[in-house]
Design an enzyme around this catalytic site. Structure first.
Site, PDB file in Angstrom:
ATOM      1  N   GLY A   6       2.377 -30.517   8.863  1.00 24.18           N
ATOM      2  CA  GLY A   6       2.095 -30.117   7.496  1.00 24.18           C
ATOM      3  C   GLY A   6       3.205 -29.214   7.000  1.00 24.18           C
ATOM      4  O   GLY A   6       4.109 -28.842   7.754  1.00 24.18           O
ATOM      5  N   TYR A   7       3.118 -28.846   5.726  1.00 21.47           N
ATOM      6  CA  TYR A   7       4.198 -28.113   5.083  1.00 21.47           C
ATOM      7  C   TYR A   7       3.698 -26.825   4.455  1.00 21.47           C
ATOM      8  O   TYR A   7       2.738 -26.827   3.693  1.00 21.47           O
ATOM      9  CB  TYR A   7       4.859 -29.015   4.021  1.00 21.47           C
ATOM     10  N   LEU A   8       4.392 -25.715   4.814  1.00 20.46           N
ATOM     11  CA  LEU A   8       4.171 -24.445   4.108  1.00 20.46           C
ATOM     12  C   LEU A   8       5.058 -24.422   2.872  1.00 20.46           C
ATOM     13  O   LEU A   8       4.772 -23.736   1.902  1.00 20.46           O
ATOM     14  CB  LEU A   8       4.483 -23.262   5.032  1.00 20.46           C
TER      15      LEU A   8
END
Lengths: 154, 154
Positions: free
Chosen positions: B28-30
């Site tokens: 996932g991406y911050l």
């Protein structure tokens, strides 16, 4: 994960200036999204990446990772949202707690805020007489917002 | 910092399926901003945070930090942009290089891409016969874009 409980105040005089050694902090953001802040900070000789979750009251999930100084410099100079934040921080012990007084530079020059980190939200504490109005919940004072809406533009 | 030189291709048959052990990747991406990607990935028993700079041709600055598994799970479940990406990765050696074949799940089910990491942009390499059209420069195939524009919506 740690939980960070922090309260933030304005200051009412320059009396803090005589106390604590100023350390230059340089910090920038790979994400300034309030639900997933990714901050890069150089604090004297330390370089740290910090992830912060959403604020709930004065509390916030916080995770810290030391990173190589060389990486931190490259992130601040080339990857982070610009401009970065630069400020002098003084750590001032008072009545059993440490106050961090941040004197902002650059586009935020003139802004000074004092922060205290607490073990719980209802922890009582004494304030030095140079500590004034509380701004914990005023989002303008979030460092991540001081990039897009600097103090000089208020 | 490392420089990542990667080329990406579609696949033309299921012949890759018989090769390589599938490992489940959850990522996932911050931040999915193209100039400062912050990716969290669980790859089998490893948890890694990766920072990626801007693409220049097929090259990209890349920095990797191992993080505790518990932190990675919390980031994926609570902080990252939703939904996260889940895919099976197979690592398939061929003619001196390793092809990584990603079989996407969830909202990107049906998508399969093969990637090869190269030591230089002009490095010659042979392709297995199940490797088809190159999509290195097609931004739809960026994992960070497959969250907001999943394959199922194309």
């Amino acid at each position: 994960m740690g939980i960070e409980i922090e309260r933030k105040f304005l200051v009412t005089s320059d009396a803090w200036m005589q106390q604590g050694e100023p350390v230059l902090l340089r910090q920038g953001y790979l994400s300034s999204h309030p639900s997933r802040v990714v901050r890069v900070r150089i604090d004297g000789t330390k370089a740290i990446m910090t992830i912060k979750g959403k604020n709930v009251g004065a509390s916030r999930g916080e995770w810290e990772y030391p990173i190589p100084m060389e990486d931190a410099k490259e992130f601040l100079d080339k990857l982070c949202e610009q401009p970065i934040i630069e400020k002098y921080r003084r750590r001032i012990p008072y009545a059993g707690f440490v106050w961090e007084v941040d004197e902002f530079l650059g586009i935020n020059a003139g802004l000074v805020v004092a922060e205290i980190e607490l073990p719980s939200e209802d922890q009582a504490f004494d304030k030095p007489d140079w500590v004034g109005e509380e701004v914990t919940h005023d989002k303008r004072y979030l460092n991540s917002n001081l990039i897009t809406h600097p103090y000089s533009s208020w």
